[in-house]
Write an enzyme that holds these catalytic residues in place. Structure first.
Site, PDB file in Angstrom:
ATOM      1  N   PRO A  10       0.787  -1.228   0.000  1.00 31.97           N
ATOM      2  CA  PRO A  10       0.000   0.000   0.000  1.00 31.97           C
ATOM      3  C   PRO A  10       0.824   1.287   0.000  1.00 31.97           C
ATOM      4  CG  PRO A  10      -0.220  -1.184   2.082  1.00 31.97           C
ATOM      5  CD  PRO A  10       0.473  -2.096   1.126  1.00 31.97           C
ATOM      6  N   ASN A  11       0.348   2.214  -0.809  1.00 34.33           N
ATOM      7  CA  ASN A  11       0.881   3.576  -0.944  1.00 34.33           C
ATOM      8  C   ASN A  11       2.194   3.661  -1.709  1.00 34.33           C
ATOM      9  OD1 ASN A  11      -1.250   4.948   0.506  1.00 34.33           O
ATOM     10  ND2 ASN A  11      -0.463   3.912   2.320  1.00 34.33           N
ATOM     11  N   ARG A  18       5.260  11.892  -3.546  1.00 35.07           N
ATOM     12  CA  ARG A  18       5.039  12.474  -2.225  1.00 35.07           C
ATOM     13  C   ARG A  18       6.203  12.054  -1.311  1.00 35.07           C
ATOM     14  NH1 ARG A  18       1.171  14.155  -4.553  1.00 35.07           N
ATOM     15  NH2 ARG A  18      -1.056  14.057  -4.090  1.00 35.07           N
ATOM     16  N   TYR A  23      11.273   8.813   1.070  1.00 36.98           N
ATOM     17  CA  TYR A  23      11.251   7.715   0.095  1.00 36.98           C
ATOM     18  C   TYR A  23      11.953   8.017  -1.225  1.00 36.98           C
ATOM     19  CZ  TYR A  23       7.808   5.945   3.404  1.00 36.98           C
ATOM     20  OH  TYR A  23       7.188   5.512   4.543  1.00 36.98           O
ATOM     21  N   ASN A  73       7.980  -5.619  -0.525  1.00 33.44           N
ATOM     22  CA  ASN A  73       7.842  -4.494   0.390  1.00 33.44           C
ATOM     23  C   ASN A  73       6.349  -4.367   0.653  1.00 33.44           C
ATOM     24  OD1 ASN A  73       7.699  -2.143   1.826  1.00 33.44           O
ATOM     25  ND2 ASN A  73       9.019  -0.952   0.467  1.00 33.44           N
ATOM     26  N   HIS A  99      12.694  -2.862   2.812  1.00 31.84           N
ATOM     27  CA  HIS A  99      12.148  -1.555   3.161  1.00 31.84           C
ATOM     28  C   HIS A  99      13.085  -0.479   2.645  1.00 31.84           C
ATOM     29  CE1 HIS A  99       8.986  -3.320   5.437  1.00 31.84           C
ATOM     30  NE2 HIS A  99       9.881  -4.142   5.970  1.00 31.84           N
TER      31      HIS A  99
HETATM   32  O1  CA2 Z   1      10.377   2.010   4.209  1.00 28.40           O
HETATM   33  C1  CA2 Z   1       9.572   1.268   3.641  1.00 28.40           C
HETATM   34  O2  CA2 Z   1       9.813   0.737   2.568  1.00 28.40           O
HETATM   35  C2  CA2 Z   1       8.181   1.046   4.244  1.00 28.40           C
HETATM   36  O3  CA2 Z   1       7.803  -0.285   3.953  1.00 28.40           O
HETATM   37  C3  CA2 Z   1       7.254   2.024   3.576  1.00 28.40           C
HETATM   38  C4  CA2 Z   1       5.836   2.011   4.146  1.00 28.40           C
HETATM   39  C5  CA2 Z   1       5.877   2.145   5.668  1.00 28.40           C
HETATM   40  O4  CA2 Z   1       4.569   2.019   6.186  1.00 28.40           O
HETATM   41  C6  CA2 Z   1       6.777   1.114   6.303  1.00 28.40           C
HETATM   42  O5  CA2 Z   1       6.798   1.333   7.699  1.00 28.40           O
HETATM   43  C7  CA2 Z   1       8.188   1.219   5.769  1.00 28.40           C
HETATM   44  C8  CA2 Z   1       5.007   3.165   3.616  1.00 28.40           C
HETATM   45  C9  CA2 Z   1       4.955   3.253   2.151  1.00 28.40           C
HETATM   46  C10 CA2 Z   1       4.357   4.571   1.802  1.00 28.40           C
HETATM   47  O6  CA2 Z   1       4.952   4.988   0.614  1.00 28.40           O
HETATM   48  C11 CA2 Z   1       4.812   6.292   0.247  1.00 28.40           C
HETATM   49  C12 CA2 Z   1       5.563   6.696  -0.806  1.00 28.40           C
HETATM   50  C13 CA2 Z   1       5.496   7.983  -1.219  1.00 28.40           C
HETATM   51  C14 CA2 Z   1       4.651   8.871  -0.586  1.00 28.40           C
HETATM   52  C15 CA2 Z   1       3.878   8.450   0.464  1.00 28.40           C
HETATM   53  C16 CA2 Z   1       3.953   7.146   0.889  1.00 28.40           C
END
Ligand code: CA2
Length: 142
Positions: A10-11, A18, A23, A73, A99
């Protein structure tokens, strides 16, 4: 040719659009093109879903012969999903948990992963490079 499936949860479809401070500024599609160029000896498939059950279905469909290795991921499902952990245990294909961010430098709730005990390996905190390291580890092992 070795087949590798990358699954993003997700996301992660918002990568590059964003929160670049956490990220990075590349979309996953742009990164994937470079990854495929760097590993012409591998077939790298990609799947992204914001839905837990769809991720489980994709693990099942790839995990009994379609893929030689899966890079996962699972996004925030990492910290909540016993069901994805069960799916990783249920399939034959090894799963590398990745991650982008170093979750251990972030909020406490991100420090625990339901998936890590089921995964064959874990790569955390190298930005998008985490995916390349996972691909490399799968190709080296096979
Ligand atoms: O660091 C990672 O890869 C995570 O898996 C990313 C997840 C987070 O909930 C984990 O704790 C760590 C969140 C992904 C959200 O991705 C976004 C990317 C761009 C903008 C907003 C969110």
């Amino acid at each position: 040719m070795k087949k590798i499936l990358i699954i993003n949860g997700p996301n992660l479809n918002l990568l590059g659009k964003r929160e670049p401070g956490i990220y990075g500024s590349s979309t996953f599609e742009t990164y994937l093109e470079k990854l495929r160029e760097a590993y012409p000896e591998a077939e790298i498939d990609y799947y992204q879903s914001n839905h837990e059950g769809d991720i489980i279905d994709r693990l099942h469909s790839a995990g009994f012969g379609e893929a030689d290795g899966i890079v996962l991921n699972a996004g925030a499902y990492t910290h909540t999903s016993v069901a994805i952990a069960d799916a990783i245990r249920a399939i034959r294909t090894p799963v590398i948990e990745v991650h982008i961010s170093n979750v251990h430098q972030r909020e406490e709730f991100r420090h625990h992963s339901h998936l890590s005990p089921a995964a064959s390996g874990i790569i955390i905190g190298f930005g998008l490079e985490s995916y390349r390291l996972a691909v490399e580890s799968i190709l080296k092992k096979l």
